[in-house]
Design an enzyme around this catalytic site. Structure first.
Site, PDB file in Angstrom:
ATOM      1  CD  GLN A  19      27.118  16.092 -19.287  1.00 42.15           C
ATOM      2  OE1 GLN A  19      26.969  15.223 -18.360  1.00 42.15           O
ATOM      3  NE2 GLN A  19      27.908  16.056 -20.320  1.00 42.15           N
ATOM      4  CD  GLU A  30       6.295  14.254   2.840  1.00 42.62           C
ATOM      5  OE1 GLU A  30       5.319  15.029   2.779  1.00 42.62           O
ATOM      6  OE2 GLU A  30       7.061  14.592   3.968  1.00 42.62           O
ATOM      7  CD1 TRP A  37       7.949   2.080   1.505  1.00 48.58           C
ATOM      8  CD2 TRP A  37      10.162   1.794   0.991  1.00 48.58           C
ATOM      9  NE1 TRP A  37       7.996   0.943   0.445  1.00 48.58           N
ATOM     10  CE2 TRP A  37       9.407   0.983   0.076  1.00 48.58           C
ATOM     11  CE3 TRP A  37      11.302   1.816   1.118  1.00 48.58           C
ATOM     12  CZ2 TRP A  37       9.952   0.189  -0.703  1.00 48.58           C
ATOM     13  CZ3 TRP A  37      12.167   1.015   0.160  1.00 48.58           C
ATOM     14  CH2 TRP A  37      11.357   0.433  -0.764  1.00 48.58           C
ATOM     15  CB  THR A  41       5.293   9.001  -7.092  1.00 50.18           C
ATOM     16  OG1 THR A  41       4.086   8.628  -7.690  1.00 50.18           O
ATOM     17  CG2 THR A  41       5.818   7.565  -6.475  1.00 50.18           C
ATOM     18  N   GLY A  45      34.472  14.470 -15.649  1.00 46.41           N
ATOM     19  CA  GLY A  45      34.615  13.411 -14.806  1.00 46.41           C
ATOM     20  C   GLY A  45      34.537  13.585 -13.408  1.00 46.41           C
ATOM     21  CB  ALA A 101      -0.961  -0.133   1.304  1.00 52.35           C
TER      22      ALA A 101
HETATM   23  C1  FAD Z   1      13.601   6.799   1.355  1.00 49.91           C
HETATM   24  C2  FAD Z   1      12.142   6.657   1.355  1.00 49.91           C
HETATM   25  C3  FAD Z   1      11.549   7.134   2.813  1.00 49.91           C
HETATM   26  C4  FAD Z   1      10.375   7.043   2.776  1.00 49.91           C
HETATM   27  N1  FAD Z   1       9.816   7.659   4.224  1.00 49.91           N
HETATM   28  C5  FAD Z   1       8.367   7.523   4.388  1.00 49.91           C
HETATM   29  C6  FAD Z   1       7.864   7.819   5.657  1.00 49.91           C
HETATM   30  O1  FAD Z   1       8.617   8.233   6.501  1.00 49.91           O
HETATM   31  N2  FAD Z   1       6.735   7.635   5.916  1.00 49.91           N
HETATM   32  C7  FAD Z   1       5.795   6.751   4.840  1.00 49.91           C
HETATM   33  O2  FAD Z   1       4.468   6.290   5.562  1.00 49.91           O
HETATM   34  N3  FAD Z   1       6.122   6.398   3.804  1.00 49.91           N
HETATM   35  C8  FAD Z   1       7.584   6.698   3.339  1.00 49.91           C
HETATM   36  N4  FAD Z   1       7.968   6.258   2.149  1.00 49.91           N
HETATM   37  C9  FAD Z   1       7.102   5.719   1.237  1.00 49.91           C
HETATM   38  C10 FAD Z   1       6.775   6.722  -0.062  1.00 49.91           C
HETATM   39  O3  FAD Z   1       5.875   7.479   0.184  1.00 49.91           O
HETATM   40  C11 FAD Z   1       6.231   5.570  -1.182  1.00 49.91           C
HETATM   41  O4  FAD Z   1       7.355   4.799  -1.512  1.00 49.91           O
HETATM   42  C12 FAD Z   1       5.585   6.094  -2.355  1.00 49.91           C
HETATM   43  O5  FAD Z   1       4.545   6.981  -1.806  1.00 49.91           O
HETATM   44  C13 FAD Z   1       5.394   5.357  -3.444  1.00 49.91           C
HETATM   45  O6  FAD Z   1       4.772   4.193  -2.880  1.00 49.91           O
HETATM   46  P1  FAD Z   1       5.517   2.634  -3.651  1.00 49.91           P
HETATM   47  O7  FAD Z   1       6.883   2.720  -3.223  1.00 49.91           O
HETATM   48  O8  FAD Z   1       4.645   1.554  -3.063  1.00 49.91           O
HETATM   49  O9  FAD Z   1       5.234   2.668  -5.178  1.00 49.91           O
HETATM   50  P2  FAD Z   1       3.861   2.278  -6.077  1.00 49.91           P
HETATM   51  O10 FAD Z   1       2.599   3.028  -5.565  1.00 49.91           O
HETATM   52  O11 FAD Z   1       4.152   0.676  -6.015  1.00 49.91           O
HETATM   53  O12 FAD Z   1       4.272   3.112  -7.228  1.00 49.91           O
HETATM   54  C14 FAD Z   1       5.187   2.448  -8.373  1.00 49.91           C
HETATM   55  C15 FAD Z   1       5.163   3.325  -9.885  1.00 49.91           C
HETATM   56  O13 FAD Z   1       3.768   3.252 -10.280  1.00 49.91           O
HETATM   57  C16 FAD Z   1       3.206   4.496 -10.363  1.00 49.91           C
HETATM   58  N5  FAD Z   1       2.007   4.638  -9.968  1.00 49.91           N
HETATM   59  C17 FAD Z   1       1.177   4.285  -8.769  1.00 49.91           C
HETATM   60  N6  FAD Z   1      -0.130   4.483  -9.025  1.00 49.91           N
HETATM   61  C18 FAD Z   1      -0.280   5.115  -9.959  1.00 49.91           C
HETATM   62  C19 FAD Z   1      -1.569   5.866 -10.715  1.00 49.91           C
HETATM   63  N7  FAD Z   1      -2.589   5.561 -10.212  1.00 49.91           N
HETATM   64  N8  FAD Z   1      -1.236   6.716 -11.802  1.00 49.91           N
HETATM   65  C20 FAD Z   1       0.046   6.566 -12.284  1.00 49.91           C
HETATM   66  N9  FAD Z   1       1.269   6.095 -11.794  1.00 49.91           N
HETATM   67  C21 FAD Z   1       0.840   5.346 -10.768  1.00 49.91           C
HETATM   68  C22 FAD Z   1       3.958   5.487  -9.052  1.00 49.91           C
HETATM   69  O14 FAD Z   1       4.165   6.866  -9.618  1.00 49.91           O
HETATM   70  C23 FAD Z   1       5.328   4.638  -9.258  1.00 49.91           C
HETATM   71  O15 FAD Z   1       6.116   5.311 -10.494  1.00 49.91           O
HETATM   72  C24 FAD Z   1       9.425   6.424   1.896  1.00 49.91           C
HETATM   73  C25 FAD Z   1       9.953   5.887   0.601  1.00 49.91           C
HETATM   74  C26 FAD Z   1      11.341   5.922   0.443  1.00 49.91           C
HETATM   75  C27 FAD Z   1      11.868   5.297  -0.594  1.00 49.91           C
END
Ligand code: FAD
Length: 388
Positions: free
Chosen positions: A344, A371, A162, A373, A348, A136
Site C-alpha cells: 500500500q 505447519e 505438499w 493453519t 501502484g 489428511a
Molecule cells: C507450500 C506448502 C508447503 C507445505 N509443506 C509441507 C511439508 O513439508 N510437510 C508436510 O507434511 N506438510 C506440508 N504442507 C501441508 C500443510 O501443513 C497443510 O496444507 C496444512 O496443515 C493444512 O492442511 P490442508 O491443506 O489439508 O487444509 P484443511 O485441513 O483441509 O483445512 C482447510 C481449512 O479448514 C480449517 N480447519 C480445518 N480443521 C479445522 C478445525 N478443527 N477448526 C477450525 N478450522 C479448521 C483450516 O484452518 C483451513 O482454513 C505444506 C503446505 C503448503 C501449501
C-alpha cells in the site's frame, strides 16, 4: 500460561549478534541478488543452497556430536529470519532441514542419528518432512499411507502431499500407519526414506501463489522396502514425535514471518523517504508515519514472541506448545498485515514486479497456512489453556 520465571525469557548474546551479522552478509551478497529470478522462474534457489552450505547455515541446528555447528534454537531462528528478510523461498532450506531431521533428533536411536545427521550437517543431503496427505491435512491422524512389516523390513505404500523441497532432499521423515486396527493416533510410525529407494517417486511441482522457489511435491510410495533400522522411535510413536517436532519448528516459521515482514518494512521505509507527492516526501504525511509506526511496533512484538518461544524450545519448557503456536500464529498474521501495508505504501509501484513487495506479500501468506493453519494454532493454544 505463565512465563517460566526461573530463567530469563530469552537472551540475545554476542554469539547471536555475530551469527546475525554473518548470515546477513551471506544473504545480502549471495541470496538477495537471485530472489526475484527464483520467484519469476519458479526455480530452486541453488545459489542460496550453495551459499548456505559454504557458510554452515544449511542446517545449523545439527548438534556438534553429529558434525554440526550446534546452533541453539534462537540462533537457528536468527539464521532463518535473516535469509527470509531477502528471500522466503531460500529460508525454507534451513527451516525444512530442521523440520525433517528433528524427529530423528528427538526420537531416533543413536544408530539412526549417526547414519543421517552428519551428511545433513555437512550439506551433502537435505531433509524433508512427510506428514500431510491430500485427505489428511489438519486432521493428521486420518492419514492413509501404510507400512506393513515384512521380516525385519517394512513395505511402504501410499502418498504424502505438499512436501517442501521434495525431489531436492536426499532424506525424508515419513509418517505411516503401521497398525490399522490400533487406536487413532497411536497406530502411526515414523521412518527415514531415502531418495534413491526403489519405488519412491515424486509428483509434479505444485503451482503456488508464493514461495515459488521452494519445490512442493507429492511423495509417492509404490511398495518401497524400508530396512527395519530406519525406524524413528518405537512403532506407534510416530505421530507423537511428529507433533512434538512441530512444537519446536513452528517457532522457526514465526522467525520466517518476522524476516519477511522486516524485509518489507525496510523496503517501504526507503521508498516513502524518496517518493514525492503534493510537493513533499510522502514520509512527511502523518497518515504514512502512523502506518509505519504500527508496522514496526507489531513486527517488534512478533519478534520478541518468537525469541521467547525459541528460548522455551531450547530449554524444553512445558509451556512450549502454547508459546510455539502463539509465536507462529501471531508472527504470521503480522507478516501478512505488514507486507500488505508495505504494498500500500508504494501505491501502484507496490503492485508491480519492479519492486519486491508484491513477492513478499505473496510469500507471507503461506506462513499462516503451513505447519498447521492459524486456526489449528488457536486450537493448540486453547487446548493448553483448558487442560487440567
Ligand atoms: C507450500 C506448502 C508447503 C507445505 N509443506 C509441507 C511439508 O513439508 N510437510 C508436510 O507434511 N506438510 C506440508 N504442507 C501441508 C500443510 O501443513 C497443510 O496444507 C496444512 O496443515 C493444512 O492442511 P490442508 O491443506 O489439508 O487444509 P484443511 O485441513 O483441509 O483445512 C482447510 C481449512 O479448514 C480449517 N480447519 C480445518 N480443521 C479445522 C478445525 N478443527 N477448526 C477450525 N478450522 C479448521 C483450516 O484452518 C483451513 O482454513 C505444506 C503446505 C503448503 C501449501
Amino acid at each position: 500460561m505463565s512465563a517460566n520465571t526461573d530463567f530469563p525469557l530469552f537472551q540475545v548474546n554476542e554469539d547471536h549478534e555475530a551469527i546475525r551479522e554473518a548470515v546477513r552478509d551471506v544473504a545480502e551478497a549471495k541470496i538477495a541478488p537471485f530472489a526475484a529470478a527464483v520467484d519469476e522462474e519458479s526455480r530452486y534457489p541453488q545459489e542460496a543452497h550453495d551459499a548456505l552450505v559454504a557458510s554452515d547455515f544449511f542446517a545449523p541446528h545439527v548438534p556438534e556430536e553429529y558434525d554440526g555447528v550446534g546452533a541453539d534454537a534462537l540462533a537457528t531462528c536468527i539464521v532463518i529470519e535473516e535469509v527470509a528478510r531477502v528471500c522466503a523461498s531460500s529460508s525454507l532450506i534451513p527451516a525444512v532441514n530442521k523440520l525433517g531431521s528433528l524427529p530423528v533428533i528427538l526420537g531416533g536411536s543413536e544408530e539412526v542419528k549417526r547414519k543421517y545427521l552428519p551428511a545433513l550437517a555437512r550439506g551433502e543431503a537435505g531433509f524433508s518432512y512427510g506428514l500431510s496427505e491430500r485427505e489428511a491435512g489438519s486432521d493428521t491422524a486420518a492419514m492413509k499411507c501404510r507400512a506393513k512389516p515384512d521380516g525385519d523390513d517394512w513395505i511402504l505404500s501410499g502418498q504424502k502431499s505438499w512436501i517442501t523441497n521434495a525431489g531436492v532432499s536426499e532424506y525424508y521423515t515419513v509418517l505411516a500407519v503401521t497398525d490399522p486396527d490400533g487406536a487413532r493416533g497411536n497406530n502411526i510410525t515414523a521412518f527415514v526414506v531415502e531418495k534413491s529407494d526403489e519405488g519412491f517417486t515424486f509428483g509434479e511441482k505444485e503451482r503456488k501463489l508464493g514461495i515459488k522457489g521452494s519445490p512442493t511435491r507429492e511423495l509417492i510410495f509404490d511398495n518401497v522396502r524400508i530396512p527395519g533400522d530406519r525406524i524413528v522411535g518405537a512403532p506407534g510413536e510416530g505421530l507423537k514425535i511428529a507433533l512434538r517436532t512441530l512444537d519446536h519448528t513452528r517457532v522457526t516459521i514465526g522467525a520466517q514471518a518476522v524476516g519477511i515482514a522486516q524485509g518489507a518494512l525496510e523496503q517501504a521505509t526507503a521508498y516513502v523517504k524518496e517518493r514525492q507527492q503534493f510537493g513533499k516526501r510522502i514520509a512527511d504525511f502523518q497518515g504514512i508515519q502512523f502506518m509505519l509506526a504500527d508496522m514496526a511496533m507489531e513486527l517488534e512484538a512478533a519478534r520478541q514472541m518468537v525469541y521467547v518461544a525459541a528460548a522455551k524450545s531450547e530449554r524444553g519448557d512445558a509451556d512450549l506448545p502454547f508459546f510455539g503456536a502463539a509465536a507462529k500464529c501471531y508472527a504470521s498474521d503480522v507478516a501478512m498485515k505488514v507486507t500488505t501495508d508495505a504494498v500500500q505504501l508504494l501505491g501502484g509501484a507496490g503492485y508491480t514486479r519492479d519492486f519486491p513487495l508484491e513477492r513478499m506479500m505473496r510469500d507471507a501468506k503461506i506462513t499462516q497456512i503451513y505447519e498447521g493453519t492459524n486456526q489449528v494454532q488457536r486450537i493448540v493454544m486453547a487446548r493448553q489453556l483448558l487442560k487440567g
